[in-house]
Design an enzyme around this catalytic site. Structure first.
Site, PDB file in Angstrom:
ATOM      1  CE  LYS A 151      -0.345   0.138   5.063  1.00 27.37           C
ATOM      2  NZ  LYS A 151      -1.257   0.165   6.223  1.00 27.37           N
TER       3      LYS A 151
ATOM      4  NE  ARG B  61      -6.785   1.125  12.127  1.00 27.35           N
ATOM      5  CZ  ARG B  61      -5.593   1.001  11.545  1.00 27.35           C
ATOM      6  NH1 ARG B  61      -4.710   1.985  11.642  1.00 27.35           N
ATOM      7  NH2 ARG B  61      -5.266  -0.082  10.870  1.00 27.35           N
TER       8      ARG B  61
ATOM      9  CE1 TYR C   2      12.102  31.676   3.910  1.00 25.66           C
ATOM     10  CE2 TYR C   2      11.817  29.286   3.868  1.00 25.66           C
ATOM     11  CZ  TYR C   2      11.835  30.510   3.218  1.00 25.66           C
ATOM     12  OH  TYR C   2      11.597  30.567   1.876  1.00 25.66           O
TER      13      TYR C   2
ATOM     14  CG  MET D 187       8.239  23.580  -0.623  1.00 25.42           C
ATOM     15  SD  MET D 187       7.080  24.593  -1.562  1.00 25.42           S
ATOM     16  CE  MET D 187       5.974  25.125  -0.256  1.00 25.42           C
TER      17      MET D 187
END
Length: 389
Positions: free
Chosen positions: A44, A142, A277, A325
């Site tokens: 998956k 779940r 940053y 990013m």
């Protein structure tokens, strides 16, 4: 899917090297740990970020009897790629592609009456029976059917649909909540409840091909949970489900993915120079900085700002300041590797490089997330594809 050629034709900004020889060896090691059970290779989420189709083919070649996915779309993509054999998917929502899955001979999981009604309707329209596995909620909370009246209703309705030729009940299954925490009291409770729910279904006449509850941690540490089939996900890719259980090497496993990038820039800066940053890192003195051209858009966790480890020039470095990013910076401490030098974020650890677990610790998460989140901008480059690997 992020499939690429086996070898790149030009230098790459970044690459996730996928060692299919290691994956095949992991399958063999896992089969040896559960010799009386068949093995499902769970592919998956694009093979946990490694590439579903390539990894599925390698796993089947090494002896995996089943393939598993979460969504039906993932399963259908494997069929479209030509993968035969037993294939199961388990995360369904109303209106899903039931008929397509039936016609592709995919085992579908059913946890409640709405799903059973939809799959039987699809079977009528397809003119052939569906392969259905009933999922029991033994304590994870779940997906899965609750024990008691709900389970009795689902089992009864499924048997009725089977008698009508609409479905074949091929499996009974469940999933652990805390198998990665050795000794957790829920493990024994879930096993006992699974046996009770199996006994009820089989007492009513269900004759499943497979009964299964063991995920990767249970495959590694709970032989009493192996039943007919074990579902190996993260362990298939050579990563331990939890440091509490042990390191990959303790089970004969080897990490499959090595993530690296080419250093884009090396430059001298003075002491007191802010980096990235927010200037959360300021150079303590004159030094050199290296720019690594991957960031959170590539799956590098921003939570590892200031902590993520990287091997550059044979030495461990640490992310200096915030992960951006598309890039982050490491303080090279005055070293001057050339632009283009390899920066290894994680791999098996053979060359002294960090591992995915090291990044998980740095980011306060789990190694599953580290490999699965590596994005589509990072090409997967496959090595050791031949069977001799």
């Amino acid at each position: 899917m992020t499939e690429t050629a086996t070898a790149p034709t030009a230098p790459l900004r970044a690459r996730a090297e996928i060692d299919l020889g290691a994956l095949r060896a992991n399958v063999r090691a896992l089969r040896a740990l559960a010799p009386d059970a068949a093995l499902m290779a769970v592919v998956k989420s694009d093979g946990y970020g490694h590439g579903a189709v390539r990894c599925a083919r390698a796993a089947v070649a090494a002896g995996a009897a089943w393939l598993g996915t979460a969504t039906p779309e993932e399963a259908l993509a494997l069929r479209a790629a030509g993968l035969p054999g037993r294939l199961m998917c388990w995360l369904w929502t109303p209106g899903g592609p039931w008929r397509e899955a039936i016609e592709a001979d995919i085992d579908v999981s059913v946890s409640g009456m709405w799903a059973l009604e939809e799959v039987t309707d699809a079977a009528r329209r397809a003119g052939r029976h569906a392969r259905v596995q009933l999922k029991a909620d033994t304590g994870l909370g779940r997906n899965g059917c609750q024990p008691g009246e709900d389970w009795a209703e689902l089992v009864g309705a499924a048997l009725h649909a089977e008698a009508d030729g609409l479905i074949r009940i091929t499996g009974l299954w469940s999933h652990f909540a805390c198998a990665d925490e050795p000794g957790h009291p829920s493990i024994a409770l879930q096993l006992a409840r699974f046996r009770e729910m199996l006994a009820y279904a089989e007492g009513r006449g269900v004759r499943p091909e497979v009964r299964h509850i063991a995920n990767s941690p249970a495959t590694l540490t709970l032989p009493e949970a192996h039943f007919d089939l074990v579902r190996t996900g993260i362990a298939l890719y050579g990563i331990s489900p939890s440091p509490e259980i042990g390191a990959p090497a303790d089970f004969g496993l080897r990490p499959v993915m090595t993530l690296s990038a080419a250093v884009a820039l090396v430059k001298h800066v003075p002491g007191g120079h802010g980096v990235s940053y927010g200037h959360h890192y300021v150079t303590p003195g004159e030094t050199t900085l290296g720019l690594v051209p991957v960031g959170y858009a590539d799956g590098i966790p921003r939570h590892a700002s200031g902590t993520g480890p990287v091997l550059v020039g044979g030495k461990w470095r640490t992310v200096a300041g915030r992960v951006a990013m598309d890039q982050f910076v490491v303080d090279l401490g005055g070293d001057e590797p050339a632009a283009g030098t390899e920066a290894v974020l994680f791999g098996p650890g053979d060359r002294g490089e960090p591992t995915a677990e090291d990044w998980a610790q740095a980011a306060g998460t789990i190694a599953y997330e580290i490999v699965t989140r590596i994005g589509t901008r990072v090409p997967r480059v496959y090595v050791n594809e031949e069977q001799s690997g």
